[in-house]
Scaffold this motif. Structure first.
Motif, PDB file in Angstrom:
ATOM      1  N   MET A  33       0.643  -1.167   0.076  1.00  0.00           N
ATOM      2  CA  MET A  33       0.021   0.071   0.005  1.00  0.00           C
ATOM      3  C   MET A  33       0.809   1.255   0.137  1.00  0.00           C
ATOM      4  N   ALA A  34       2.066   1.453   0.239  1.00  0.00           N
ATOM      5  CA  ALA A  34       2.785   2.300   0.378  1.00  0.00           C
ATOM      6  C   ALA A  34       2.896   3.273  -0.890  1.00  0.00           C
ATOM      7  N   THR A  35       2.826   2.611  -2.058  1.00  0.00           N
ATOM      8  CA  THR A  35       2.667   3.244  -3.383  1.00  0.00           C
ATOM      9  C   THR A  35       1.515   4.129  -3.631  1.00  0.00           C
ATOM     10  N   SER A  36       0.720   3.449  -3.011  1.00  0.00           N
ATOM     11  CA  SER A  36      -0.608   4.863  -3.038  1.00  0.00           C
ATOM     12  C   SER A  36      -0.422   6.119  -2.170  1.00  0.00           C
ATOM     13  N   VAL A  37       0.686   6.181  -1.538  1.00  0.00           N
ATOM     14  CA  VAL A  37       0.940   7.587  -0.707  1.00  0.00           C
ATOM     15  C   VAL A  37       1.666   8.250  -1.302  1.00  0.00           C
ATOM     16  N   ASP A  38       2.554   7.851  -2.759  1.00  0.00           N
ATOM     17  CA  ASP A  38       3.499   8.680  -3.407  1.00  0.00           C
ATOM     18  C   ASP A  38       2.347   9.827  -3.988  1.00  0.00           C
ATOM     19  N   PRO A  39       1.325   9.754  -4.568  1.00  0.00           N
ATOM     20  CA  PRO A  39       0.602  10.827  -5.171  1.00  0.00           C
ATOM     21  C   PRO A  39       0.324  11.782  -4.315  1.00  0.00           C
ATOM     22  N   LEU A  40       0.217  11.250  -2.934  1.00  0.00           N
ATOM     23  CA  LEU A  40      -0.198  12.352  -2.022  1.00  0.00           C
ATOM     24  C   LEU A  40       1.015  13.150  -1.481  1.00  0.00           C
ATOM     25  N   VAL A  41       1.982  12.729  -1.773  1.00  0.00           N
ATOM     26  CA  VAL A  41       3.135  13.425  -1.477  1.00  0.00           C
ATOM     27  C   VAL A  41       3.228  14.167  -2.507  1.00  0.00           C
ATOM     28  N   VAL A  42       3.546  13.767  -3.815  1.00  0.00           N
ATOM     29  CA  VAL A  42       3.823  15.021  -4.882  1.00  0.00           C
ATOM     30  C   VAL A  42       2.943  15.925  -5.183  1.00  0.00           C
ATOM     31  N   GLY A  43       1.386  15.609  -4.531  1.00  0.00           N
ATOM     32  CA  GLY A  43       0.534  16.641  -4.916  1.00  0.00           C
ATOM     33  C   GLY A  43       0.320  17.445  -3.555  1.00  0.00           C
ATOM     34  N   ARG A  44       1.297  17.413  -2.702  1.00  0.00           N
ATOM     35  CA  ARG A  44       1.464  18.140  -1.238  1.00  0.00           C
ATOM     36  C   ARG A  44       0.111  17.864  -0.448  1.00  0.00           C
ATOM     37  N   VAL A  45      -0.598  16.743  -0.608  1.00  0.00           N
ATOM     38  CA  VAL A  45      -1.495  16.627   0.232  1.00  0.00           C
ATOM     39  C   VAL A  45      -1.114  16.199   1.757  1.00  0.00           C
ATOM     40  N   ILE A  46       0.017  15.299   1.613  1.00  0.00           N
ATOM     41  CA  ILE A  46       0.778  15.085   2.954  1.00  0.00           C
ATOM     42  C   ILE A  46       1.793  16.340   3.167  1.00  0.00           C
ATOM     43  N   GLY A  47       1.347  16.739   4.258  1.00  0.00           N
ATOM     44  CA  GLY A  47       2.259  17.998   4.507  1.00  0.00           C
ATOM     45  C   GLY A  47       1.454  19.223   4.492  1.00  0.00           C
ATOM     46  N   ASP A  48       0.611  19.526   3.548  1.00  0.00           N
ATOM     47  CA  ASP A  48      -0.314  20.614   3.589  1.00  0.00           C
ATOM     48  C   ASP A  48      -1.612  20.435   4.281  1.00  0.00           C
ATOM     49  N   VAL A  49      -2.212  19.085   4.280  1.00  0.00           N
ATOM     50  CA  VAL A  49      -3.277  18.876   4.930  1.00  0.00           C
ATOM     51  C   VAL A  49      -2.980  17.981   6.048  1.00  0.00           C
ATOM     52  N   VAL A  50      -2.556  16.607   5.650  1.00  0.00           N
ATOM     53  CA  VAL A  50      -2.245  15.684   6.678  1.00  0.00           C
ATOM     54  C   VAL A  50      -0.817  15.136   6.954  1.00  0.00           C
ATOM     55  N   ASP A  51      -0.643  14.694   7.893  1.00  0.00           N
ATOM     56  CA  ASP A  51       0.859  14.065   7.920  1.00  0.00           C
ATOM     57  C   ASP A  51       0.946  12.621   7.275  1.00  0.00           C
ATOM     58  N   LEU A  52       1.951  12.494   7.187  1.00  0.00           N
ATOM     59  CA  LEU A  52       2.170  11.007   6.650  1.00  0.00           C
ATOM     60  C   LEU A  52       1.569   9.913   7.411  1.00  0.00           C
ATOM     61  N   PHE A  53       0.976   9.008   6.515  1.00  0.00           N
ATOM     62  CA  PHE A  53       0.126   7.903   7.190  1.00  0.00           C
ATOM     63  C   PHE A  53       0.253   6.731   6.246  1.00  0.00           C
ATOM     64  N   VAL A  54      -0.108   5.565   6.759  1.00  0.00           N
ATOM     65  CA  VAL A  54      -0.181   4.368   5.940  1.00  0.00           C
ATOM     66  C   VAL A  54      -1.681   4.040   5.506  1.00  0.00           C
ATOM     67  N   PRO A  55      -2.101   4.114   4.392  1.00  0.00           N
ATOM     68  CA  PRO A  55      -3.437   3.735   4.215  1.00  0.00           C
ATOM     69  C   PRO A  55      -3.973   2.493   4.635  1.00  0.00           C
ATOM     70  N   THR A  56      -4.992   2.237   5.386  1.00  0.00           N
ATOM     71  CA  THR A  56      -5.545   0.858   5.844  1.00  0.00           C
ATOM     72  C   THR A  56      -6.690   0.462   5.439  1.00  0.00           C
ATOM     73  N   ILE A  57      -7.610   1.350   4.860  1.00  0.00           N
ATOM     74  CA  ILE A  57      -8.840   1.095   4.613  1.00  0.00           C
ATOM     75  C   ILE A  57      -9.025   1.766   3.007  1.00  0.00           C
ATOM     76  N   SER A  58      -9.987   0.630   2.273  1.00  0.00           N
ATOM     77  CA  SER A  58     -10.139   1.215   0.877  1.00  0.00           C
ATOM     78  C   SER A  58     -11.396   2.302   0.959  1.00  0.00           C
ATOM     79  N   MET A  59     -11.198   3.150   0.045  1.00  0.00           N
ATOM     80  CA  MET A  59     -11.947   4.259  -0.021  1.00  0.00           C
ATOM     81  C   MET A  59     -12.184   4.656  -1.732  1.00  0.00           C
ATOM     82  N   SER A  60     -13.269   4.427  -2.068  1.00  0.00           N
ATOM     83  CA  SER A  60     -13.712   4.875  -3.375  1.00  0.00           C
ATOM     84  C   SER A  60     -14.442   5.991  -3.663  1.00  0.00           C
ATOM     85  N   ALA A  61     -14.406   7.061  -4.664  1.00  0.00           N
ATOM     86  CA  ALA A  61     -15.289   8.232  -4.786  1.00  0.00           C
ATOM     87  C   ALA A  61     -15.618   8.431  -6.134  1.00  0.00           C
TER      88      ALA A  61
END
Length: 185
Positions: free
Chosen positions: A1-29
């Protein structure tokens, strides 16, 4: 699951809005038939209605969605925010709150939860804005949750800390920009 975090780092979601985390639940929108994937572009005209958000997890867990069942032991909280308001180059209203649903049973969709902040569709005035849906696991049903005083300058981290939600369990974001007005002749 660590690869799913990469776009969040690139898009500055991690840092601007949330801290680094490991996704543990699936979510689709989805907005209609448009699947929300990290960094995808969605026209604001497609976001008029609330997105359909499905979450994984067990039915005995509750979640909060920020984009935040008395009989359940845990729940989820989803949150939707715009960290680029009013403009990406000068985000003085960061974060703009768009939606909070609490007490969502796991393995269902957001419509099964309790909406505490009504959905506000994205309407970026200028530039490309990121719209972030953040999902938290609740430790217990939240019951009465204080409505945020304003949509402007909402702080997802502070909200999570006040409700003892911890780190997110899932997040997804999309980009949107103002659509050109139709020319009438």
């Amino acid at each position: 699951m660590a690869t799913s975090v990469d776009p969040l780092v690139v898009g500055r979601v991690i840092g601007d809005v949330v801290d680094l985390f490991v996704p543990t639940i699936s979510m689709s929108a989805y907005y209609g038939c448009k699947h929300v994937t990290n960094g995808c572009d969605i026209k604001p005209s497609l976001t008029t209605n609330t997105p359909k958000v499905n979450i994984g997890g067990n039915s005995d867990q509750l979640y909060t969605l920020v984009i935040f069942s008395p009989f359940l032991s845990l729940s989820f909280v989803p949150v939707m925010v715009d960290p680029d308001a009013p403009s990406p180059s000068e985000p003085s209203l960061r974060e703009w709150l768009h939606w909070i649903v609490v007490d969502i049973p796991g393995g269902t969709n957001v419509s099964r939860g309790k909406e505490i902040v009504n959905y506000m569709p994205p309407r970026p005035p200028v530039g490309i804005h990121r719209y972030i849906l953040v999902l938290f696991l609740q430790k217990s049903p939240l019951g009465l949750v204080e409505y945020p005083q304003a949509r402007a300058n909402f702080i997802t981290r502070m909200f999570a800390a006040q409700l003892d939600l911890g780190l997110p369990v899932a997040t997804v974001y999309f980009n949107a920009q103002k659509e050109p007005a139709n020319r009438r002749r």
